[in-house]
Scaffold this active site. Structure first.
Site, PDB file in Angstrom:
ATOM      1  N   GLU A 186       0.696  -0.598   0.311  1.00  7.39           N
ATOM      2  CA  GLU A 186      -0.129   0.089  -0.176  1.00  7.39           C
ATOM      3  C   GLU A 186       0.775   1.547  -0.167  1.00  7.39           C
ATOM      4  O   GLU A 186       0.584   1.565   0.514  1.00  7.39           O
ATOM      5  CB  GLU A 186      -0.872   0.101   1.076  1.00  7.39           C
ATOM      6  CG  GLU A 186      -2.054  -1.193   0.831  1.00  7.39           C
ATOM      7  CD  GLU A 186      -3.082  -1.138   2.231  1.00  7.39           C
ATOM      8  OE1 GLU A 186      -2.767  -0.749   3.225  1.00  7.39           O
ATOM      9  OE2 GLU A 186      -4.388  -1.713   1.988  1.00  7.39           O
ATOM     10  N   ASP A 240      -8.522  -9.054   3.914  1.00  5.82           N
ATOM     11  CA  ASP A 240      -8.320  -8.264   4.149  1.00  5.82           C
ATOM     12  C   ASP A 240      -9.845  -8.180   5.731  1.00  5.82           C
ATOM     13  O   ASP A 240     -10.067  -7.028   5.778  1.00  5.82           O
ATOM     14  CB  ASP A 240      -8.083  -6.209   3.787  1.00  5.82           C
ATOM     15  CG  ASP A 240      -7.702  -5.844   5.153  1.00  5.82           C
ATOM     16  OD1 ASP A 240      -6.967  -5.597   5.884  1.00  5.82           O
ATOM     17  OD2 ASP A 240      -8.202  -4.057   4.379  1.00  5.82           O
ATOM     18  N   GLU A 276     -12.806  -2.597  12.336  1.00  6.92           N
ATOM     19  CA  GLU A 276     -13.335  -1.893  11.180  1.00  6.92           C
ATOM     20  C   GLU A 276     -13.668  -2.293  10.000  1.00  6.92           C
ATOM     21  O   GLU A 276     -14.807  -2.070   8.946  1.00  6.92           O
ATOM     22  CB  GLU A 276     -11.483  -2.085  10.226  1.00  6.92           C
ATOM     23  CG  GLU A 276     -11.007  -1.925   8.482  1.00  6.92           C
ATOM     24  CD  GLU A 276     -10.374  -1.928   8.176  1.00  6.92           C
ATOM     25  OE1 GLU A 276      -9.216  -1.864   8.367  1.00  6.92           O
ATOM     26  OE2 GLU A 276      -9.960  -0.395   6.992  1.00  6.92           O
TER      27      GLU A 276
HETATM   28  C1  GCU Z   1      -6.110  -2.448   5.911  1.00  9.35           C
HETATM   29  C2  GCU Z   1      -6.384  -0.700   6.442  1.00  9.35           C
HETATM   30  C3  GCU Z   1      -5.214  -0.087   6.246  1.00  9.35           C
HETATM   31  C4  GCU Z   1      -4.114  -0.564   6.949  1.00  9.35           C
HETATM   32  C5  GCU Z   1      -3.702  -1.994   6.573  1.00  9.35           C
HETATM   33  C6  GCU Z   1      -2.532  -3.054   6.765  1.00  9.35           C
HETATM   34  O1  GCU Z   1      -6.444  -1.834   4.858  1.00  9.35           O
HETATM   35  O2  GCU Z   1      -7.942  -0.382   6.317  1.00  9.35           O
HETATM   36  O3  GCU Z   1      -5.711   1.106   6.738  1.00  9.35           O
HETATM   37  O4  GCU Z   1      -3.003   0.065   6.370  1.00  9.35           O
HETATM   38  O5  GCU Z   1      -4.885  -2.778   5.946  1.00  9.35           O
HETATM   39  O6  GCU Z   1      -3.254  -3.674   7.607  1.00  9.35           O
HETATM   40  O7  GCU Z   1      -2.010  -3.023   6.333  1.00  9.35           O
END
Ligand code: GCU
Length: 683
Positions: A290, A369, A397
């Site tokens: 990400e 996730d 979440e």
């Molecule tokens: C999910 C979450 C993010 C987080 C990511 C992770 O995508 O929405 O906020 O950073 O997981 O586990 O790194």
């Protein structure tokens, strides 16, 4: 105030105050057989506070005098009287974090013996748990060792005070880009964690921004203070690190893991941390995930990246926890061949055997996730030569954001009991993550915390059960979800049977209820983008995140079969692969995760997919109503403030469940054109 939730499950109230005789009366003397370190001091403080609350008396602490009804604590092999209370067999079976508890039937003295002060602390919490739930202490003969070595919490806290995916206020660790001066709150959190068995914590978000990168350097003196508070509760501190630190902090031009200058930078950084915090745990790393930096930039792989850090930490006994949440987050939704579910396995499995022995891979419980329902990640157990820990998300979440009640322990239990068949029948996830299947040096549990600076820690008071249950489960995955719920309810709310039963029903049904009005048949991500709260069936359908359901006018679901789909099923051992591959054997609750089917497809339940969607959404919203109604009846049995807190959240859930019901049902009625068999209102 007792009903504000701050004391959580450490209420230490007198159990059954209406009874004439307090079963624990007289337990007002603590004997510290020997040893005085910070952890013993915490244990003594806790025991004093606990016994005073539970007995209503004034507790005294002394050295070696034995009285009746004393609680005696100490370590084995010190010639302090502790050894006499236990057989050789018992004391030799106790591992470093374990403990034994024994009641002498003549004197009523209770002895807690352990090999370390940490074991004593856990033994003290165990005794207080027995007393706090009204259990008998007459004939205690307890021997406990934790099943999992690493029992970790990940804070997703940022230094500006926000918490990523936090649903209970701001961070208790940071404010205004500084570490908090409120160490009391940290200490109270440490007590909660230690009492449930947690022994490690990463104190900052895995997404490490510019300012948090400096926890390693500029803010280290304040990190030292946090470490001291946590150390007194036997909790090791870890930092999430920024992979690009050599550039951002060190002014180097690269963060290439094979570059000598970069390696030196990390070696020096690690040495400095250990000079300040000799028992520092190590680094938690989100890299090449990400948009976070990582070794890919330099044409290196995860093993290169992790090993560089492992080498820097190794001389100090530190570990690297490297997350496997790696996937293409810039996918083109038109591309039907890329499957995010495959990503962790595809990236990491080929690297088995390449990681140093002080590297642990942290694997999310499912391949996507933390959805309300996912299959188990096929990566778990698939790397026999690599240490792994499982990652859960206590923060809700995707499970109601602590506005809906969702007791997650039953979900975690199901995952832990899943048979991977990787080494034949019985290769359950819990045996993989406790290290016994592959004989790993490091193993265990990690989870994203659900707390913030709300007075009651978790926003929804009932969400405390998830934090408590996580710790207890990490200690012993055999404990039942129900037993942990009863423990938590009783410790938090007392022993009123009607209340305990009502809360137990609420908790035990909550996951199923949440699933039923949100995510049918294993389809995920029908949520609003970004914040992930509330229904939005197409919220992610044309996004770059790789989370699609492919609903059209004929059907829905993702074909992940090997025969005609993305081939994801082939990442499982044969038994499971075959089970998921075939429409006949794929379990209903995961059907749309593995298959694209027409709305008229008939489930094992006998219903069509479309009727299942309608039915579960109507039922789910109705059952949410039922939760609120059940709680209303508890009004006179529970502290007013606690009552209100829960009632308010349940009221929101009831409304919001209707929103979910109507949005999802309407969407699918419009898409499919198939009417509800029972003619209920759909818009
Ligand atoms: C999910 C979450 C993010 C987080 C990511 C992770 O995508 O929405 O906020 O950073 O997981 O586990 O790194």
């Amino acid at each position: 105030h007792p009903g504000d939730g701050y004391l959580a499950w450490l209420q230490y109230r007198r159990v059954t105050p209406e009874a004439n005789v307090n079963p624990y009366a007289g337990y007002e003397h603590i004997v510290v057989a020997e040893g005085d370190d910070v952890v013993i001091r915490s244990a003594v403080n806790e025991l004093t506070q606990g016994l005073e609350g539970i007995t209503g008396g004034k507790v005294s602490v002394s050295g070696k005098t034995m009285k009746t009804r004393s609680v005696i604590i100490g370590t084995f092999g010190t010639g302090s009287g502790i050894d006499e209370a236990f057989s050789e067999e018992v004391s030799s079976a106790i591992q470093p974090e374990g403990y034994a508890i024994h009641t002498d039937s003549l004197t009523g003295n209770i002895t807690i013996g352990a090999a370390t002060s940490q074991g004593i602390l856990y033994g003290v919490f165990h005794l207080l748990r027995i007393m706090g739930t009204g259990g008998s202490v007459h004939n205690l003969n307890i021997l406990e060792n934790p099943v999992n070595q690493l029992r970790m919490i990940n804070q997703w806290d940022n230094m500006d005070g926000s918490v990523e995916r936090g649903y209970a206020g701001e961070s208790i660790f940071y404010e205004n880009n500084r570490i908090t001066g409120n160490l009391q709150r940290i200490q109270d959190y440490a007590r909660l964690l230690a009492s449930s068995g947690i022994n490690a914590i990463a104190i900052n978000n895995v997404n490490v921004h510019r300012v948090e990168s400096r926890l390693l350097t500029e803010f280290l003196p304040d990190v030292v203070k946090l470490a001291a508070v946590l150390r007194a509760y036997a909790i090791k501190l870890f930092l999430s690190i920024n992979y690009a630190s050599p550039i951002e902090l060190g002014g180097l031009s690269s963060a290439d893991p094979l570059d000598a200058g970069v390696r030196e930078w990390w070696t020096a950084a690690a040495s400095e941390v250990y000079a300040a915090i000799p028992d520092f745990g190590g680094f938690l790393v989100k890299a090449d995930s990400e948009n976070r930096p990582g070794p890919f930039t330099y044409g290196r792989d995860h093993a290169d990246g992790a090993n560089m850090l492992a080498e820097a930490l190794k001389p100090h006994g530190g570990i690297v926890i490297w997350r496997c949440f790696v996937y293409n987050c810039k996918q083109d939704w038109r591309d039907r061949t890329t499957d995010r579910a495959r990503a962790a396995y595809d990236h990491f499995q080929p690297l088995d055997g390449r990681f140093m022995d002080n590297v642990i891979l942290q694997v999310k419980n499912g391949p996507i996730d933390f959805q309300v329902r996912e299959p188990v990640s096929p990566l778990l157990g698939a790397m026999p030569h690599t240490n792994q820990v499982i990652e859960f998300q206590i923060a809700q979440e995707y499970t109601g954001q602590q506005r809906h009640v969702c007791y997650l322990v039953p979900q975690w239990k199901e995952i832990l009991n899943f048979d991977t068949h990787l080494r034949g029948e019985g290769t359950t996830v819990k045996r993989i993550v406790d290290g016994s299947v592959h004989g790993n040096a490091y193993s265990g549990f990690a989870a994203v915390s659900n707390i913030g600076n709300d007075t009651n820690w978790t926003g929804h008071l009932l969400a405390q059960a998830n934090l408590f249950g996580y710790g207890r489960l990490a200690w012993n995955p055999e404990l039942s979800a129900e037993k942990m719920a009863v423990e938590w309810i009783t410790l938090t709310f007392g022993t009123n049977e009607l209340l305990v039963q009502t809360l137990l029903d609420i908790l035990m049904n909550s996951w199923e209820i949440y699933e039923s009005y949100t995510a049918p048949l294993g389809v995920g991500f029908m949520v609003n983008p970004d914040h992930h709260y509330g229904p939005n069936v197409d919220g992610y359908e044309y996004s770059m995140w790789g989370t699609y359901h492919f609903a059209d006018c004929y059907g829905i679901g993702v074909d992940r079969t090997s025969a005609t789909g993305t081939g994801y099923t082939s990442q499982y051992a044969r038994m499971n692969m075959e089970c998921y591959e075939s429409l006949e054997s794929c379990p209903d609750e995961l059907l749309l995760f593995f298959h694209h089917v027409p709305y008229t497809h008939v489930l094992h339940s006998g219903k069509t997919v479309i009727q299942h969607i309608y039915d579960t959404h109507f039922e789910g919203a109705e059952r949410a109503d039922g939760l609120a109604a059940a709680w209303k009846l508890m009004k006179e049995h529970v502290d007013e403030q606690a009552y209100r807190q829960v009632a308010d959240r349940l009221a929101e859930q009831v409304d919001h469940a209707k929103e979910w019901r109507d949005r999802i049902n309407t969407y699918f009625l419009r898409k499919s054109g198939i009417a509800d068999q029972w003619g209920r209102t759909i818009y």
